[in-house]
Design a protein around this motif. Structure first.
Motif, PDB file in Angstrom:
ATOM      1  N   CYS A 735       0.810  -1.220   0.000  1.00 22.83           N
ATOM      2  CA  CYS A 735       0.000   0.000   0.000  1.00 22.83           C
ATOM      3  C   CYS A 735       0.838   1.263   0.000  1.00 22.83           C
ATOM      4  O   CYS A 735       0.310   2.372   0.082  1.00 22.83           O
ATOM      5  CB  CYS A 735      -0.932   0.010   1.213  1.00 22.83           C
ATOM      6  N   GLY A 772      -6.652   0.087   0.154  1.00 24.96           N
ATOM      7  CA  GLY A 772      -7.383  -0.127   1.395  1.00 24.96           C
ATOM      8  C   GLY A 772      -7.391  -1.583   1.806  1.00 24.96           C
ATOM      9  O   GLY A 772      -7.275  -1.911   2.993  1.00 24.96           O
ATOM     10  N   GLU A 773      -7.512  -2.488   0.813  1.00 21.76           N
ATOM     11  CA  GLU A 773      -7.506  -3.918   1.121  1.00 21.76           C
ATOM     12  C   GLU A 773      -6.177  -4.342   1.742  1.00 21.76           C
ATOM     13  O   GLU A 773      -6.133  -5.012   2.775  1.00 21.76           O
ATOM     14  CB  GLU A 773      -7.743  -4.733  -0.155  1.00 21.76           C
ATOM     15  N   HIS A 787       2.238   2.140   5.594  1.00 22.26           N
ATOM     16  CA  HIS A 787       1.089   2.940   6.008  1.00 22.26           C
ATOM     17  C   HIS A 787       1.338   4.445   5.958  1.00 22.26           C
ATOM     18  O   HIS A 787       0.423   5.211   5.634  1.00 22.26           O
ATOM     19  CB  HIS A 787       0.694   2.548   7.444  1.00 22.26           C
ATOM     20  N   CYS A 790       1.046   5.636   2.432  1.00 23.84           N
ATOM     21  CA  CYS A 790      -0.344   5.438   2.002  1.00 23.84           C
ATOM     22  C   CYS A 790      -1.244   6.512   2.617  1.00 23.84           C
ATOM     23  O   CYS A 790      -2.146   7.041   1.951  1.00 23.84           O
ATOM     24  CB  CYS A 790      -0.808   4.044   2.412  1.00 23.84           C
ATOM     25  N   MET A 794      -3.295   8.893   0.164  1.00 23.33           N
ATOM     26  CA  MET A 794      -4.759   8.890   0.213  1.00 23.33           C
ATOM     27  C   MET A 794      -5.307  10.268   0.565  1.00 23.33           C
ATOM     28  O   MET A 794      -6.342  10.692   0.042  1.00 23.33           O
ATOM     29  CB  MET A 794      -5.246   7.852   1.237  1.00 23.33           C
ATOM     30  N   ASP A 808     -11.194   7.457   3.942  1.00 16.70           N
ATOM     31  CA  ASP A 808     -11.357   6.326   4.858  1.00 16.70           C
ATOM     32  C   ASP A 808     -10.059   5.535   4.990  1.00 16.70           C
ATOM     33  O   ASP A 808      -9.664   5.142   6.095  1.00 16.70           O
ATOM     34  CB  ASP A 808     -12.478   5.414   4.369  1.00 16.70           C
ATOM     35  N   VAL A 809      -9.398   5.290   3.845  1.00 16.89           N
ATOM     36  CA  VAL A 809      -8.134   4.548   3.892  1.00 16.89           C
ATOM     37  C   VAL A 809      -7.087   5.344   4.660  1.00 16.89           C
ATOM     38  O   VAL A 809      -6.317   4.790   5.455  1.00 16.89           O
ATOM     39  CB  VAL A 809      -7.636   4.218   2.469  1.00 16.89           C
ATOM     40  N   ASP A 812      -7.741   4.946   8.294  1.00 16.66           N
ATOM     41  CA  ASP A 812      -7.342   3.605   8.734  1.00 16.66           C
ATOM     42  C   ASP A 812      -5.830   3.520   8.915  1.00 16.66           C
ATOM     43  O   ASP A 812      -5.334   2.929   9.885  1.00 16.66           O
ATOM     44  CB  ASP A 812      -7.795   2.555   7.721  1.00 16.66           C
ATOM     45  N   CYS A 813      -5.070   4.098   7.959  1.00 17.14           N
ATOM     46  CA  CYS A 813      -3.607   4.067   8.058  1.00 17.14           C
ATOM     47  C   CYS A 813      -3.132   4.838   9.290  1.00 17.14           C
ATOM     48  O   CYS A 813      -2.187   4.419   9.972  1.00 17.14           O
ATOM     49  CB  CYS A 813      -2.976   4.650   6.795  1.00 17.14           C
TER      50      CYS A 813
END
Length: 1014
Positions: A735, A772-773, A787, A790, A794, A808-809, A812-813
């Motif tokens: 990512c 994201g996956e 991360h 990423c 993002m 959202d990604v 999350d990171c």
């Protein structure tokens, strides 16, 4: 075959032939009285019972097939019933010698047949038959033991577990096992249990007899001509030895070196060697056209279907000063082999005979292109069609145990990077299989000064000079050279569809006992050759490959140089036709040879040589040639310099029907440089090149830049689909912000906006989903690959395109990074301080893109980044650490990076660890607020020196030998992008920091500014 036999075969799940083969041995070696299965029944009978079959029914059905005795079964029958060594004796020698005793009757059978066949032809004083047969016996024993060892070790464990071994210690019990297995009864039981093993051993034995008798007959027939043609010093004496271990077996035969009583040697090749004679003619032609060249070819006696060659002895240089002469000749040889579309010129096919490289195996001249367009990638097609295809240039294999250069220039490792089967506690009753690094074969291809092999990179100038000279001579006399090529129209050449190691690995792995007990199981294992390729010629050739592997051979395919029909190892047409014969492709390439094609090939030569460099830390270099500081760089001059980079990229692009791409030098897994077509990534891929060209086109209005950017990214949606279809590949890409899917999403969004391409925006959204996956599965927290990057990518994509999924990604990171640094004493404490792969990049990402809590954590992480930042540039050095702490709005004691006026012009200009990475840091800081005057002067000095280097010298990239490479982090696109950013910072976001098109600004600590002024 009648329906009964077919039904039994179907019920057994076995091909009928294998069922009858197994039954043949079962009927021969199983005592007649009772065949009713019981607790100690033979596995063959137990399987019949499991299938609900009666042995008598099977025997009757098998008889309907046409008999129970294939030729190999007759050999097994004679070997087993004709030898019954019952004495319990210890074998002198190691475990391989001991296991050789188990299979000794096969060797004795072969020796008897060879002796009988040779003596039937009458007496001959030219051959020491006993010595020759002994050599054949040694080779055959080695092959039989290699095939049967896994099975014997399995039986050894079974005997040990049953307590069936006698002896006071593990070694004695091992020898007791060998003695037990060296009886006719034990062999019968072994081959009934493992009928496939019996077949393989018998086939090898039969092939050894056939090949040895054939060689002796040919030698007896040809000896006079051999001596006259290949031994200028006179009769070599009696044939007293033979080494059959020089090459892979084909049709039961392999290349052999024959030894004579006078000390001379001779090479026997059991295949057509006409190409060797034609290459000798081409070498002579080139010698006539390049003064003092002095290349050598191997003297060869050609016979129909086979031939004899002089033995070429490896020899060291008589004077190290002759090394350049060797490599000049090597370069000329490379040009010649490239002109005749040679391949497979690896280290075992080249001998360094003093100051001359000699090719000793040329069965792959005029090799055809096997795929038309390399999957549509023009750069991949260009590499496959370049001098790289010869395998004379560095060809790096990467494995679990390191790397190995397999090429005719390399071959210098002590061991192979791949694993091989070995045996722990060998020679004891605890013997078991382990895997170790395979030993590399001894190489004789590199020139030596005494015992030291010389490094080809140290003689690159001589190599390139030889290549250039020979290439230009061939190009200047195309018509004459074309006649030499056309003379090969009907000559047989080998076609290599798969690397040989695939076949040898399959032969090795298919000796597993489970596969030697059941023919269908082995068939299924070998059928992996079918499943590996769903389409193309390999799909249709797999049956021929499997047949050769069943015979114990490495599969071989041939075609005449001027025809496109592929034949199997027996010379029979396979029904496969290739698009264009190799000879016709050679003529087309010859017609196109000019200065431009030569320069393209010279880049490949230099790039492959660079891959022999050891991967080192990201440290820039300088050249001790001081340049004046100069005036502040003018934006127009910077844009002009960026255009120079853009023009070089346009000129070096490889063009296909629908896209363009480039070849580059890339550091793979931080351990090995490789020459590769650019992939889809941002840092080193075509997406990064396209981003620079699109940004340059937007700044200048020059259409060729935007056109090439659009053509470069045309394959991106397809590439993303390919990645998405393979979950393991998604995880491998990762990512990350520069090397992963985060960077791909960022680059696609930026290029899509610059080109107004809705398809690229869709690709960016798709990449966001993939990022994201994988972000939830990876544990890598870094900027480049994990991360942190990423998170930044993002955030930028969300800012530019408004994708809520990107936000959202990013969130999350940030959460994952927070968990990684939980308690501020978590696993992050062990990370290095650098920006690309350490705490500086993580701190920057959290401080600038996270929630208040994450920003606080980011400032803490950033504050620790300067403590152990390594020497280097933006990626791992203090410059990147400084950026993190300053952009986080905190003070630090790290000084601003200031160039030494006496250092001289920068060597490495790259963004990653070169001068422009440091310039990017200083420029980014300067755009956020006031900087000390001396730092501003230092920045101007750096920019001035960069501009002077670009204008007056070759811009050095961040790869070995400062080779020009196209990528963004280490190459020309990054240099061009940085120049463009210096000229127009407000419209050129920082790609190193993954800024959005309208980047947010961050403050610089006033306290820090005052401290640096002081």
């Amino acid at each position: 075959m009648d329906s009964t036999a077919a039904g039994i075969a179907s019920a057994a799940g076995l091909a009928p032939g294998w069922w009858t083969n197994a039954l043949a041995l079962h009927e021969r070696f199983t005592p007649a009285p009772s065949r009713t299965p019981h607790a100690n029944a033979d596995p063959f009978e137990l399987r019949l019972a499991d299938l609900g079959l009666d042995p008598a029914d099977v025997a009757n059905a098998a008889a309907a097939v046409g008999g129970l005795a294939p030729a190999w079964a007759d050999i097994v029958d004679e070997v087993v019933l004709g030898a019954d060594h019952t004495e319990n004796r210890r074998v002198d020698g190691d475990w391989e010698v001991a296991f050789g005793q188990v299979f000794a009757p096969f060797v004795a059978f072969a020796a008897e047949r060879i002796t009988a066949a040779f003596t039937a032809g009458g007496p001959s004083e030219s051959v020491d038959l006993d010595a020759f047969v002994a050599a054949v016996s040694r080779t055959l024993t080695d092959r039989l033991v290699a095939t049967g060892t896994r099975t014997l070790v399995t039986e050894l464990r079974l005997h040990a577990d049953r307590g069936a071994l006698v002896g006071r210690d593990p070694v004695s019990r091992f020898h007791d096992f060998v003695a037990q297995m060296s009886t006719g009864t034990a062999r019968a039981r072994l081959f009934t249990r493992y009928p496939v093993l019996a077949r393989l051993l018998a086939q090898m034995t039969d092939a050894a007899v056939t090949a040895a008798v054939e060689l002796l007959d040919r030698f007896r027939q040809d000896r006079h001509d051999v001596v006259t043609t290949l031994f200028p010093d006179g009769d070599p004496g009696v044939l007293v030895g033979a080494d059959f271990g020089l090459g892979d077996p084909h049709r039961g035969r392999s290349v052999a070196t024959l030894a004579f009583s006078g000390g001379a040697r001779l090479v026997y090749k059991p295949r057509d060697v006409t190409l060797q004679r034609h290459l000798a003619g081409m070498v002579a032609w080139l010698n006539d056209h390049v003064e003092g060249l002095g290349l050598r070819a191997v003297p060869t006696l050609v016979r129909e279907g086979y031939g004899w060659s002089a033995y070429v002895e490896a020899a060291p240089l008589t004077d190290v000063a002759l090394a350049d002469r060797f490599y000049f000749r090597q370069g000329a040889l490379l040009a010649l082999l490239h002109a005749v579309r040679a391949t497979d010129m690896h280290y075992a096919n080249v001998i360094a005979a003093g100051d001359t490289p000699v090719v000793v195996d040329v069965e792959t001249l005029f090799h055809p292109a096997l795929t038309a367009d390399q999957g549509g990638d023009p750069a991949a097609a260009a590499l496959a069609d370049s001098v790289y295809r010869t395998a004379l240039l560095p060809l790096i294999a990467v494995g679990d145990h390191g790397t190995w250069d397999l090429s005719g220039l390399g071959g210098d490792a002590d061991r192979s990077p791949v694993s091989r089967v070995s045996w722990q506690d060998a020679g004891t009753d605890r013997m078991r299989l382990v895997r170790v690094a395979a030993e590399a074969r001894t190489a004789s291809n590199r020139p030596r000064a005494g015992t030291e092999a010389l490094e080809p990179r140290a003689h690159q100038a001589a190599l390139c000079d030889g290549f250039r000279t020979a290439h230009d001579r061939i190009a200047a006399h195309k018509s004459a050279f074309a006649e030499l090529v056309r003379a090969c129209e009907n000559v047989l050449t080998r076609v290599v569809f798969r690397p040989t190691w695939i076949y040898t690995s399959m032969l090795d792995e298919s000796t597993h006992p489970d596969l030697l007990a059941d023919g269908l199981s082995r068939d299924r294992a070998l059928a992996m050759l079918c499943s590996a390729t769903a389409t193309g010629p390999l799909r249709r050739l797999a049956a021929h490959e499997i047949a050769d592997l069943w015979a114990g051979d490495v599969p071989m395919f041939t075609m005449t140089a001027g025809r496109a029909v592929v034949c199997d190892s027996a010379g029979d047409p396979t029904g496969v036709r290739l698009p264009t014969p190799g000879l016709h492709q050679a003529l087309d390439a010859l017609d196109a040879m000019d200065d431009t094609t030569r320069r393209d090939q010279e880049w490949v030569v230099a790039a492959t040589l660079a891959t022999r460099s050891q991967a080192t830390a990201h440290v820039a270099d300088h050249v001790a040639e001081p340049l004046p500081a100069g005036a502040p760089a003018d934006p127009d001059a910077l844009i002009a310099a960026a255009c120079t980079m853009g023009d070089r990229l346009v000129a070096s692009a490889h063009r296909g029907r629908e896209r363009v791409n480039w070849l580059g030098v890339e550091l793979v897994e931080e351990r090995q440089w490789l020459v590769l077509p650019l992939g889809a990534g941002l840092a080193t891929g075509y997406l990064g090149v396209a981003l620079f060209l699109a940004q340059l086109g937007a700044a200048t209005g020059i259409a060729r830049y935007t056109e090439h950017a659009a053509l470069a990214v045309r394959a991106l949606p397809t590439a993303l689909g390919h990645i998405a279809s393979r979950p393991a590949l998604v995880d491998a890409v990762g990512c990350g912000g520069l090397t992963g899917l985060g960077g791909i999403a960022y680059g696609a969004a930026r290029v899509g906006a610059l080109l107004d391409d809705a398809g690229l925006r869709d690709a960016a959204e798709f990449a966001v989903g993939l990022a994201g996956e994988v972000a939830g599965r990876t544990t890598d927290p870094t900027w480049t690959a994990g991360h942190a990057g990423c998170l930044a990518a993002m955030t930028a994509v969300h800012t530019d395109l408004g994708f809520s999924a990107a936000a959202d990604v990013a969130n999350d990171c940030a959460e994952l990074l927070g968990a990684f640094f939980a308690g501020r004493d978590g696993p992050g404490a062990g990370l290095p301080g650098g920006f690309a792969r350490g705490r500086a990049g993580i701190g920057w990402a959290l401080a600038n893109h996270g929630s208040p809590a994450h920003a606080d954590l980011g400032r803490h992480v950033a504050s620790t980044a300067t403590a152990d930042a390594a020497r280097g540039g933006w990626c791992s050095g203090p410059a990147g650490a400084l950026l993190a702490v300053a952009s986080a709005g905190i003070g630090a004691d790290t000084p601003w990076p200031e160039p030494d006026p006496d250092v001289g012009r920068p060597g490495d200009l790259s963004l990653c660890h070169g001068e422009l990475g440091v310039v990017e840091v200083l420029g980014a800081l300067g755009r956020q607020g006031p900087v000390p005057d001396d730092i501003a002067v230092g920045l101007r000095r750096r920019v001035s020196r960069v501009l002077a280097t670009v204008q007056h010298d070759e811009p050095w990239c961040g790869v070995p030998d400062r080779l020009a490479t196209p990528g963004l982090l280490n190459g020309l696109s990054g240099i061009g992008y940085a120049l463009l950013r210096l000229a127009a910072p407000d419209t050129t976001p920082s790609v190193l920091l993954l800024e959005p098109a309208d980047p947010p600004r961050f403050p610089v600590s006033p306290a820090r500014t005052e401290r640096n002024r002081g």
